[in-house]
Write a protein that holds these residues in place. Structure first.
Motif, PDB file in Angstrom:
ATOM      1  N   ALA A 118       4.349  13.501   8.451  1.00 25.96           N
ATOM      2  CA  ALA A 118       3.892  14.511   7.611  1.00 25.96           C
ATOM      3  C   ALA A 118       4.500  15.935   7.965  1.00 25.96           C
ATOM      4  N   PRO A 119       4.803  16.899   7.131  1.00 22.85           N
ATOM      5  CA  PRO A 119       5.236  17.940   7.408  1.00 22.85           C
ATOM      6  C   PRO A 119       4.517  18.884   8.364  1.00 22.85           C
ATOM      7  N   CYS A 120       5.296  19.796   9.298  1.00 24.33           N
ATOM      8  CA  CYS A 120       4.619  20.407  10.410  1.00 24.33           C
ATOM      9  C   CYS A 120       3.466  21.273   9.765  1.00 24.33           C
ATOM     10  N   LYS A 121       3.861  21.647   8.558  1.00 22.87           N
ATOM     11  CA  LYS A 121       3.076  23.013   7.928  1.00 22.87           C
ATOM     12  C   LYS A 121       1.697  22.131   7.569  1.00 22.87           C
ATOM     13  N   MET A 122       1.623  20.977   7.742  1.00 19.02           N
ATOM     14  CA  MET A 122       0.084  20.304   7.259  1.00 19.02           C
ATOM     15  C   MET A 122      -0.764  20.320   8.587  1.00 19.02           C
ATOM     16  N   PRO A 123      -1.876  21.103   8.269  1.00 18.76           N
ATOM     17  CA  PRO A 123      -3.026  21.247   9.340  1.00 18.76           C
ATOM     18  C   PRO A 123      -3.638  19.962   9.594  1.00 18.76           C
ATOM     19  N   LEU A 124      -4.087  19.549  10.776  1.00 21.14           N
ATOM     20  CA  LEU A 124      -4.701  18.461  11.314  1.00 21.14           C
ATOM     21  C   LEU A 124      -6.103  18.417  10.973  1.00 21.14           C
ATOM     22  N   CYS A 125      -6.553  17.316  10.370  1.00 22.70           N
ATOM     23  CA  CYS A 125      -7.857  17.330   9.538  1.00 22.70           C
ATOM     24  C   CYS A 125      -8.870  16.502  10.682  1.00 22.70           C
ATOM     25  N   PRO A 126     -10.226  16.981  10.518  1.00 20.50           N
ATOM     26  CA  PRO A 126     -10.961  16.286  11.605  1.00 20.50           C
ATOM     27  C   PRO A 126     -11.460  14.860  11.153  1.00 20.50           C
ATOM     28  N   ASP A 127     -12.126  13.941  12.085  1.00 21.13           N
ATOM     29  CA  ASP A 127     -12.051  12.733  11.783  1.00 21.13           C
ATOM     30  C   ASP A 127     -13.614  12.273  11.350  1.00 21.13           C
ATOM     31  N   GLU A 128     -14.300  13.241  11.100  1.00 24.58           N
ATOM     32  CA  GLU A 128     -15.581  12.810  11.026  1.00 24.58           C
ATOM     33  C   GLU A 128     -16.069  11.736  10.050  1.00 24.58           C
ATOM     34  N   ALA A 129     -15.085  11.838   8.793  1.00 25.43           N
ATOM     35  CA  ALA A 129     -15.198  10.959   7.698  1.00 25.43           C
ATOM     36  C   ALA A 129     -14.469   9.561   7.741  1.00 25.43           C
ATOM     37  N   SER A 130     -13.648   9.501   8.995  1.00 25.86           N
ATOM     38  CA  SER A 130     -12.883   8.455   9.156  1.00 25.86           C
ATOM     39  C   SER A 130     -13.557   7.509   9.857  1.00 25.86           C
ATOM     40  N   GLN A 131     -14.491   6.950   9.431  1.00 27.04           N
ATOM     41  CA  GLN A 131     -15.559   5.953  10.202  1.00 27.04           C
ATOM     42  C   GLN A 131     -15.041   4.589   9.643  1.00 27.04           C
ATOM     43  N   VAL A 155      -4.768  11.562   6.269  1.00 28.84           N
ATOM     44  CA  VAL A 155      -4.289  12.863   6.772  1.00 28.84           C
ATOM     45  C   VAL A 155      -3.973  12.908   8.282  1.00 28.84           C
ATOM     46  N   SER A 156      -5.029  12.547   9.113  1.00 25.51           N
ATOM     47  CA  SER A 156      -4.800  12.627  10.440  1.00 25.51           C
ATOM     48  C   SER A 156      -3.888  11.446  11.170  1.00 25.51           C
ATOM     49  N   SER A 157      -3.552  10.450  10.444  1.00 26.98           N
ATOM     50  CA  SER A 157      -2.932   9.488  10.833  1.00 26.98           C
ATOM     51  C   SER A 157      -1.448  10.016  10.627  1.00 26.98           C
ATOM     52  N   PHE A 158      -1.154  10.474   9.335  1.00 26.57           N
ATOM     53  CA  PHE A 158       0.294  10.966   9.190  1.00 26.57           C
ATOM     54  C   PHE A 158       0.552  12.084  10.117  1.00 26.57           C
ATOM     55  N   VAL A 159      -0.263  12.842  10.281  1.00 24.74           N
ATOM     56  CA  VAL A 159       0.193  13.996  10.980  1.00 24.74           C
ATOM     57  C   VAL A 159       0.302  13.526  12.860  1.00 24.74           C
ATOM     58  N   GLN A 160      -0.644  12.643  13.102  1.00 29.32           N
ATOM     59  CA  GLN A 160      -0.658  12.232  14.635  1.00 29.32           C
ATOM     60  C   GLN A 160       0.822  11.235  14.783  1.00 29.32           C
ATOM     61  N   GLU A 161       1.326  10.583  13.931  1.00 34.48           N
ATOM     62  CA  GLU A 161       2.450   9.793  14.012  1.00 34.48           C
ATOM     63  C   GLU A 161       3.734  10.610  13.436  1.00 34.48           C
ATOM     64  N   GLY A 162       3.737  11.877  13.102  1.00 35.14           N
ATOM     65  CA  GLY A 162       4.760  12.425  12.720  1.00 35.14           C
ATOM     66  C   GLY A 162       5.378  12.290  11.330  1.00 35.14           C
ATOM     67  N   LEU A 211       0.859  -1.214   0.026  1.00 36.19           N
ATOM     68  CA  LEU A 211       0.209   0.009  -0.003  1.00 36.19           C
ATOM     69  C   LEU A 211       0.876   1.269  -0.022  1.00 36.19           C
ATOM     70  N   CYS A 212       0.519   2.145  -0.627  1.00 34.43           N
ATOM     71  CA  CYS A 212       1.311   3.302  -0.966  1.00 34.43           C
ATOM     72  C   CYS A 212       0.301   4.613  -0.976  1.00 34.43           C
ATOM     73  N   ALA A 213       0.668   5.860  -0.288  1.00 28.60           N
ATOM     74  CA  ALA A 213      -0.407   7.026  -0.369  1.00 28.60           C
ATOM     75  C   ALA A 213       0.511   8.104  -0.019  1.00 28.60           C
ATOM     76  N   ASN A 214      -0.094   9.385  -0.537  1.00 32.21           N
ATOM     77  CA  ASN A 214       0.541  10.463   0.035  1.00 32.21           C
ATOM     78  C   ASN A 214       0.106  11.112   1.410  1.00 32.21           C
ATOM     79  N   SER A 215       0.625  11.932   2.043  1.00 32.83           N
ATOM     80  CA  SER A 215       0.143  12.494   3.477  1.00 32.83           C
ATOM     81  C   SER A 215      -1.113  13.093   3.090  1.00 32.83           C
ATOM     82  N   ARG A 216      -1.535  13.621   2.347  1.00 29.97           N
ATOM     83  CA  ARG A 216      -2.778  14.428   1.924  1.00 29.97           C
ATOM     84  C   ARG A 216      -3.973  13.296   1.732  1.00 29.97           C
ATOM     85  N   GLY A 217      -3.907  12.276   1.530  1.00 27.02           N
ATOM     86  CA  GLY A 217      -4.767  11.244   1.125  1.00 27.02           C
ATOM     87  C   GLY A 217      -5.329  11.414  -0.130  1.00 27.02           C
TER      88      GLY A 217
END
Length: 476
Positions: free
Chosen positions: A371-384, A362-369, A199-205
């Motif tokens: 992703a670049p720090c300039k990347m904002p944290l996204c809400p998890d509403e659709a991460s169901q 997106v949120s997983s990349f940010v939480q586990e460090g 599996l491979c994806a970018n940090s933006r999803g």
């Protein structure tokens, strides 16, 4: 007066014709003397000399039958040559090429060439004799020359170290090599049921690379007649990821887009790779030991993303097994699972990867460090996640999702059949590809089933799109 009997024609084999040419070249014997030695006429020796270049080409090709005395050209020479080319490619890939497989491929090539040709067993026997083809020991053809080492690209060790801050979030990619028991049922899984999924994806999803599935079998029977270009995922016939080929393709794709991207890899993965291709558009960024430990057993791709993929896969697998049980009364869950093929797993893996929401990535990349720090944290509403299947508790389903972490249960695994009921299978286990008439008949059956089961109008809209595409393909 005694009647003279007609002289019996003595034809020479290809090997004997080469001996004739060698005698004429290396000695001072005349054509008449050579004819007497081989007990043939002088005009026959003359014809051999005229066809010298063609005879030497057949001899050096290594595919001609050297004991064959007459070479009658096939009426369908184009199909003959195309099938021989495909046969050598298949053998080079270590496929188990069989007679029915060759007959089907010959018919397929004839249709592509627009020729009205139906191959028979007799034609196949003559084709094998003409081209010196046999089905004895199966082997892999070795390359004539070793591949040249690729030139060193921008990924040489002399370059300055990289950091995530050097790239935009869209250009930071992570990948994971995920072991998967593709037809396991809750509480049971065999070692031979294991495949590996890349599996491979970018940090933006926003970008998910095509799923790669690698398995134990070189040519699973379920892939017979299947076009690899039409599949939603790639298959590699070895239980290991072909990193060099995969990275080279990734680099070409990024080059076509004019991008410079980075790919996160665990340091141990880079060390295991003896040689890497020269990459011009992909920069490999090894994770530190601390980052790798934080990522767990799935380096360079957040563990929550991998778990989401496996959750969707298990949910789809259980739905497929339940459908099989409803079709065949009295069959157990394990028996239904035995009918799942690698091709089924490939489709389910592609569907599961498509269902992993970008917001979760997106949120997983940010939480586990990762992703670049300039990347904002996204809400998890659709991460169901999908709901827990009926008949299993939350804990049981969670254990089923993580089944790969347990020791596989002992017991023999059934070989893939490629079909639940085995109807229409060939003698060697292959399932004949469906015809256009079969596809249109299946569309009618599916529509009738939808009409009789009061489905929603939205489902009919999806069916109409599928029906239109199938009808278009049938008209090609």
């Amino acid at each position: 007066m005694e009647l003279s009997s007609k002289k019996k024609l003595h034809a020479l084999s290809l090997a004997e014709k080469i001996q004739v040419l060698e005698l004429l070249d290396e000695s001072k014997m005349s054509q008449s003397e050579v004819a007497r030695r081989f007990q043939v006429s002088q005009p026959q020796i003359s014809r051999i000399c005229k066809n010298k270049e063609k005879l030497l080409a057949d001899w050096c090709s290594g595919t001609a039958n050297r004991e064959r005395k007459r070479k009658r050209e096939s009426k369908y020479s184009g199909i003959d040559e195309a099938l021989l080319c495909w046969y050598h490619i298949a053998r080079a890939k270590a496929w188990d090429v069989t007679g029915p497989m060759l007959l089907h491929k010959a018919k397929e090539l004839a249709d592509i060439m627009g020729q009205d040709f139906v191959p028979s067993i007799g034609w196949l026997v003559r084709w094998k004799r003409r081209n010196n083809v046999g089905f004895g020991a199966r082997h892999v053809l070795a390359a004539s020359f070793p591949p040249e080492p690729p030139p060193l690209g921008p990924t040489s060790r002399a370059q300055p170290p990289l950091s995530l801050e050097d790239f935009s979030p869209e250009d930071v990619f992570g990948c994971a090599e995920v072991p998967l028991l593709y037809r396991a049922v809750p509480g049971r899984g065999g070692a031979c049921d294991r495949v590996r999924v890349l599996l491979c994806a970018n940090s933006r999803g926003t970008e998910k690379r095509r799923v790669l599935v690698s398995g134990l079998r070189a040519a699973p029977r379920c892939f017979f007649g299947v076009s690899s270009e039409a599949l939603p995922a790639s298959y590699h016939p070895d239980l290991g990821i072909p990193w060099s080929e995969w990275l080279a393709q990734f680099d070409r794709d990024m080059g076509q887009q004019g991008r410079q991207v980075t790919l996160l890899l665990a340091a141990r993965v880079l060390e295991e790779l003896a040689s890497l291709p020269g990459l011009c558009h992909v920069r490999l960024l090894p994770l530190s030991a601390a980052a790798a430990a934080a990522a767990g057993s799935t380096p360079a791709l957040p563990g929550s993303v991998v778990r989401a993929f496996k959750t969707h896969y298990r949910h789809r697998l259980l739905g497929k097994l339940a459908a099989v049980q409803s079709k065949r009364a009295g069959i157990s869950l394990a028996e239904a699972g035995a009918g799942i093929t690698v091709l089924d797993a490939l489709h389910m893996a592609a569907a599961a990867w498509a269902k992993v929401p970008p917001q979760l990535i997106v949120s997983s990349f940010v939480q586990e460090g990762l992703a670049p720090c300039k990347m904002p944290l996204c809400p998890d509403e659709a991460s169901q996640m999908p709901p827990v299947p009926s008949g299993l508790s939350l804990q049981e389903f969670a254990r089923f999702v993580d089944l790969e972490g347990e020791e596989p249960t002992s017991g023999a695994c059934k070989e893939e059949t490629g079909s639940e009921d085995g109807q229409g299978a060939l003698e060697d286990g292959f399932q004949p590809p469906p015809t256009k008439a079969d596809a249109l008949r299946a569309l009618g059956t599916l529509r009738r089933w939808l009409e009789c089961n009061s489905t929603s109008p939205e489902l009919f809209e999806k069916f109409y799109a599928c029906e239109e595409e199938v009808e278009r393909l049938c008209c090609l």
